[in-house]
Design a protein around this motif. Sequence first.
Motif, short mmCIF file in Angstrom:
data_model
loop_
_atom_site.label_atom_id
_atom_site.label_comp_id
_atom_site.label_asym_id
_atom_site.label_seq_id
_atom_site.Cartn_x
_atom_site.Cartn_y
_atom_site.Cartn_z
N GLU A 239 0.68 -1.29 0.05
CA GLU A 239 -0.07 -0.09 0.11
C GLU A 239 0.77 1.10 0.03
O GLU A 239 0.49 2.44 -0.63
N TRP A 242 1.45 3.61 -3.04
CA TRP A 242 0.47 4.68 -3.78
C TRP A 242 1.14 6.11 -2.93
O TRP A 242 0.84 7.29 -3.46
N ASP A 246 2.11 9.58 -4.79
CA ASP A 246 1.53 10.75 -4.44
C ASP A 246 2.82 11.45 -4.21
O ASP A 246 2.83 12.94 -4.76
N LEU A 256 4.14 2.85 -13.18
CA LEU A 256 2.89 2.55 -13.23
C LEU A 256 2.50 1.68 -14.35
O LEU A 256 1.75 0.91 -14.28
N ARG A 263 -6.26 1.38 -10.55
CA ARG A 263 -5.98 2.27 -9.60
C ARG A 263 -4.65 3.14 -10.31
O ARG A 263 -4.64 4.39 -10.38
N GLY A 264 -3.79 2.39 -11.11
CA GLY A 264 -2.70 3.06 -11.64
C GLY A 264 -3.16 3.86 -12.91
O GLY A 264 -2.88 5.00 -13.29
N ARG A 267 -4.64 7.09 -11.78
CA ARG A 267 -3.56 7.86 -11.30
C ARG A 267 -3.19 8.55 -12.57
O ARG A 267 -2.90 10.04 -12.46
#
Length: 347
Positions: A239, A242, A246, A256, A263-264, A267
Amino acid sequence: MNRADTAARGHLERPSDLATITAWWRRLGADGFLVLPPPHRSRYTQSDGHADAAALRSERGLAGPGSFAYWHWQSHQRAFDRAGALTGELLLHWGGDHAVVAAGLGAGPAGFRIENGGPEGAFRLDRVTHRDAAGLPDPGDPHGVRQFLAQLDEPVDRRRLPFRYRPLSRAQADWLHDRLREEADAPAAFVRALERREALTPAEAERLLGAWRTSHRGNPADWEAWPELLHALLRQGHEAAWERVDALGSPAAGVLAEVPSERGLARVREFALAGEPETITPWLALHQALREPDAVRAAATSRRSRPRTTPRRQRPGRWPVPWSTASRRPGAGRRTRTTRRSASSTR
């Protein structure tokens, strides 16, 4: 004078690698083979080296192109540190007859070796090092370790992306894991060699993550091996990956794309829609991997996802333009008839 003083004096008087190589170099050149003097900043490329060779032959009254060897300033900077110590291969470029150049260079100065890159490549001068029966260097020999890691860093085929690398032998993998365990500040090359084969363990990634957070708190991209560690964290489902994304921002987009996830994709889409042009290719690659395998359809879908923005002061009669072209001045990329006449009149 005691032995310690004598040893220290002998160490101080020992010539640098650059001095040793230069002394050997100046003794070369015979039977139609010419060596150029060590470079200055003006000899920056191979073209400069060939021009210097032609000028030197003309100065000496030598006819024809002949055979010659040299190194240029870029090679010099990559190979030597400020103290003249060799820190990487010194590329020796050449022109003329390859066989004549190879014979003229010979085996290199004492303590060094020359590898022949063939008729299409450069000669490579480096330290003589030793390896054990398993092909592993002594961990205490920095030159041997450097050469070993450079060998692991060589792709199987440089013409195709993404690069693929030869698998590690059991002995090579154990040697690298041992180095990570023993080194408090693990060199990036060890991390890179392992994760390019997806061989970093969760325990290693966790320990390196702590060091990365602590040592590069202000700018996480300062650490040379951050792409490989982020790749490992994403691959392992950690986790904290991520949180690192950020902190990195848009530079993380390429990594990514190598570990596709919804999720990638979300983003990277955010990065792209925020106006980061270097993230368009990762965005397309992720969309293609997860949603649409057809590249053309994926590109069309990604394009439709881009927002259109209205300039603050829109001129009458002008339509809003996409964000990717909003910064261009009107008429950029187009030539009018007046422009063409002006260009031709200045020839």
